[in-house]
Write a protein that holds these residues in place. Structure first.
Motif, PDB file in Angstrom:
ATOM      1  N   ARG A  52       0.830  -1.210   0.000  1.00 19.52           N
ATOM      2  CA  ARG A  52       0.000   0.000   0.000  1.00 19.52           C
ATOM      3  C   ARG A  52       0.862   1.257   0.000  1.00 19.52           C
ATOM      4  N   TRP A  53       1.953   1.251   0.772  1.00 24.87           N
ATOM      5  CA  TRP A  53       2.791   2.450   0.853  1.00 24.87           C
ATOM      6  C   TRP A  53       3.539   2.688  -0.453  1.00 24.87           C
ATOM      7  N   GLU A  54       3.965   1.630  -1.094  1.00 26.90           N
ATOM      8  CA  GLU A  54       4.781   1.784  -2.299  1.00 26.90           C
ATOM      9  C   GLU A  54       3.893   2.125  -3.481  1.00 26.90           C
ATOM     10  N   GLY A  55       4.097   3.289  -4.024  1.00 23.21           N
ATOM     11  CA  GLY A  55       3.375   3.676  -5.220  1.00 23.21           C
ATOM     12  C   GLY A  55       2.018   4.299  -4.988  1.00 23.21           C
ATOM     13  N   ASP A  56       1.684   4.681  -3.767  1.00 23.39           N
ATOM     14  CA  ASP A  56       0.403   5.333  -3.541  1.00 23.39           C
ATOM     15  C   ASP A  56       0.643   6.746  -3.044  1.00 23.39           C
ATOM     16  N   GLU A  57       0.627   7.675  -3.961  1.00 21.69           N
ATOM     17  CA  GLU A  57       0.954   9.065  -3.627  1.00 21.69           C
ATOM     18  C   GLU A  57      -0.081   9.719  -2.716  1.00 21.69           C
ATOM     19  N   THR A  58      -1.327   9.289  -2.784  1.00 27.41           N
ATOM     20  CA  THR A  58      -2.330   9.880  -1.898  1.00 27.41           C
ATOM     21  C   THR A  58      -2.014   9.558  -0.452  1.00 27.41           C
ATOM     22  N   LEU A  59      -1.697   8.313  -0.185  1.00 24.80           N
ATOM     23  CA  LEU A  59      -1.351   7.918   1.182  1.00 24.80           C
ATOM     24  C   LEU A  59      -0.068   8.607   1.636  1.00 24.80           C
ATOM     25  N   MET A  60       0.896   8.747   0.744  1.00 27.63           N
ATOM     26  CA  MET A  60       2.146   9.425   1.107  1.00 27.63           C
ATOM     27  C   MET A  60       1.891  10.907   1.400  1.00 27.63           C
ATOM     28  N   ALA A  61       1.053  11.548   0.619  1.00 20.27           N
ATOM     29  CA  ALA A  61       0.718  12.953   0.865  1.00 20.27           C
ATOM     30  C   ALA A  61       0.029  13.104   2.212  1.00 20.27           C
ATOM     31  N   LEU A  62      -0.851  12.186   2.526  1.00 18.12           N
ATOM     32  CA  LEU A  62      -1.545  12.221   3.808  1.00 18.12           C
ATOM     33  C   LEU A  62      -0.555  12.046   4.959  1.00 18.12           C
ATOM     34  N   LEU A  63       0.374  11.131   4.826  1.00 16.38           N
ATOM     35  CA  LEU A  63       1.379  10.917   5.864  1.00 16.38           C
ATOM     36  C   LEU A  63       2.238  12.163   6.049  1.00 16.38           C
ATOM     37  N   ARG A  64       2.711  12.734   4.941  1.00  9.34           N
ATOM     38  CA  ARG A  64       3.530  13.959   5.030  1.00  9.34           C
ATOM     39  C   ARG A  64       2.758  15.075   5.719  1.00  9.34           C
ATOM     40  N   ALA A  65       1.528  15.251   5.322  1.00  9.07           N
ATOM     41  CA  ALA A  65       0.717  16.331   5.877  1.00  9.07           C
ATOM     42  C   ALA A  65       0.380  16.087   7.343  1.00  9.07           C
ATOM     43  N   ALA A  66       0.169  14.836   7.707  1.00  9.30           N
ATOM     44  CA  ALA A  66      -0.228  14.513   9.078  1.00  9.30           C
ATOM     45  C   ALA A  66       0.844  14.893  10.092  1.00  9.30           C
ATOM     46  N   VAL A  67       2.070  14.984   9.650  1.00  6.71           N
ATOM     47  CA  VAL A  67       3.166  15.335  10.549  1.00  6.71           C
ATOM     48  C   VAL A  67       3.061  16.794  11.002  1.00  6.71           C
ATOM     49  N   THR A  68       2.511  17.656  10.162  1.00  4.54           N
ATOM     50  CA  THR A  68       2.490  19.093  10.474  1.00  4.54           C
ATOM     51  C   THR A  68       1.101  19.709  10.521  1.00  4.54           C
ATOM     52  N   ASN A  69       0.071  18.972  10.127  1.00  2.00           N
ATOM     53  CA  ASN A  69      -1.257  19.555  10.021  1.00  2.00           C
ATOM     54  C   ASN A  69      -2.250  18.740  10.839  1.00  2.00           C
TER      55      ASN A  69
ATOM     56  N   ALA B 166      -5.553  18.698  10.886  1.00  2.28           N
ATOM     57  CA  ALA B 166      -6.664  18.105  10.132  1.00  2.28           C
ATOM     58  C   ALA B 166      -6.214  16.825   9.438  1.00  2.28           C
ATOM     59  N   ALA B 167      -5.013  16.839   8.897  1.00  2.00           N
ATOM     60  CA  ALA B 167      -4.484  15.637   8.244  1.00  2.00           C
ATOM     61  C   ALA B 167      -4.197  14.552   9.274  1.00  2.00           C
ATOM     62  N   ALA B 168      -3.671  14.937  10.433  1.00  2.00           N
ATOM     63  CA  ALA B 168      -3.405  13.965  11.502  1.00  2.00           C
ATOM     64  C   ALA B 168      -4.716  13.326  11.963  1.00  2.00           C
ATOM     65  N   GLU B 169      -5.743  14.138  12.100  1.00  2.00           N
ATOM     66  CA  GLU B 169      -7.048  13.614  12.506  1.00  2.00           C
ATOM     67  C   GLU B 169      -7.585  12.654  11.442  1.00  2.00           C
ATOM     68  N   ARG B 170      -7.388  12.989  10.194  1.00  2.00           N
ATOM     69  CA  ARG B 170      -7.842  12.114   9.098  1.00  2.00           C
ATOM     70  C   ARG B 170      -7.110  10.777   9.166  1.00  2.00           C
ATOM     71  N   MET B 171      -5.792  10.826   9.394  1.00  2.00           N
ATOM     72  CA  MET B 171      -5.000   9.596   9.493  1.00  2.00           C
ATOM     73  C   MET B 171      -5.460   8.767  10.694  1.00  2.00           C
ATOM     74  N   ARG B 172      -5.708   9.420  11.825  1.00  2.00           N
ATOM     75  CA  ARG B 172      -6.218   8.699  12.994  1.00  2.00           C
ATOM     76  C   ARG B 172      -7.551   8.030  12.674  1.00  2.00           C
ATOM     77  N   GLY B 173      -8.410   8.764  11.976  1.00  2.00           N
ATOM     78  CA  GLY B 173      -9.714   8.213  11.609  1.00  2.00           C
ATOM     79  C   GLY B 173      -9.608   7.016  10.689  1.00  2.00           C
ATOM     80  N   ILE B 174      -8.737   7.104   9.711  1.00  2.00           N
ATOM     81  CA  ILE B 174      -8.560   6.002   8.759  1.00  2.00           C
ATOM     82  C   ILE B 174      -8.057   4.760   9.479  1.00  2.00           C
ATOM     83  N   PHE B 175      -7.010   4.920  10.264  1.00  2.00           N
ATOM     84  CA  PHE B 175      -6.443   3.758  10.943  1.00  2.00           C
ATOM     85  C   PHE B 175      -7.395   3.227  12.019  1.00  2.00           C
ATOM     86  N   GLY B 176      -8.049   4.122  12.742  1.00  2.00           N
ATOM     87  CA  GLY B 176      -8.980   3.681  13.775  1.00  2.00           C
ATOM     88  C   GLY B 176     -10.165   2.927  13.207  1.00  2.00           C
ATOM     89  N   ALA B 177     -10.749   3.469  12.147  1.00  2.00           N
ATOM     90  CA  ALA B 177     -11.952   2.868  11.568  1.00  2.00           C
ATOM     91  C   ALA B 177     -11.665   1.602  10.777  1.00  2.00           C
TER      92      ALA B 177
END
Length: 183
Positions: A90-107, A109-120
């Motif tokens: 999933r990590w290799e070659g999926d730019e959407t997930l990589m963008a979300l990970l990069r953004a979650a480090v500093t934003n 809203a993105a961190a909350e989205r990542m928490r929601g995805i992994f939690g749900a």
């Protein structure tokens, strides 16, 4: 005869497509509403009309499915190996997930989205594996620490020893830890 799609549906879809591509290419911080609107071929005010803010647009654009595998037929002692292999894919070659990970480090809203995805998505899988054990949420969180931490170090920070691991080596190192968290 089904109703004709509304024009706004096409506009929303164009905005989301442009946003996903722009966030993946530029990251959350550098992507702008103006650039996303230009990519979608619309006025920036339309982006704001439909999504209200860059944070809300990112959250909508980052609606992500981890596509976790069905683990019902997997032997119990292979769960960690299967999950790590899946996450590497999933990590290799999926730019959407990589963008979300990069953004979650500093934003937030993105961190909350990542928490929601992994939690749900990961939470119920771990709960099923553990038979609904009271510590299943903690176990799912620990699985997330390994998968997200590895992805951050390998694909974002590009730490040389972690980048140098081939797929089989990465699985061999990570799978026992994931297995312990699961079982």
């Amino acid at each position: 005869m089904p109703p004709a799609p509304r024009r706004s549906d096409g506009t929303r879809a164009a905005i989301l497509t442009a946003a996903r591509e722009r966030f993946a290419a530029d990251g959350f911080e550098r992507a702008t509403i103006r650039a996303i609107a230009a990519d979608a071929g619309i006025d920036p005010s339309m982006v704001m009309r439909y999504y209200g803010s860059k944070d809300k647009l990112f959250a909508a654009a980052a609606d992500y499915d981890l596509r976790l595998p069905d683990l019902d037929g997997v032997p119990r002692d292979e769960l960690g190996t299967v999950l790590v292999g899946h996450f590497l894919q999933r990590w290799e070659g999926d730019e959407t997930l990589m963008a979300l990970l990069r953004a979650a480090v500093t934003n937030e809203a993105a961190a909350e989205r990542m928490r929601g995805i992994f939690g749900a998505q990961l939470g119920p899988v771990v709960a099923k594996i553990t038979g609904g054990a009271p510590d299943a949420p903690r176990r799912a969180g620990l699985v997330a620490t390994q998968t997200l931490g590895f992805a951050l170090c390998r694909y974002v920070l590009k730490l040389p020893p972690v980048v140098a691991l081939d797929r089989d080596e990465a699985i061999a190192w990570l799978a026992p830890t994931i297995q312990r968290y699961l079982t």
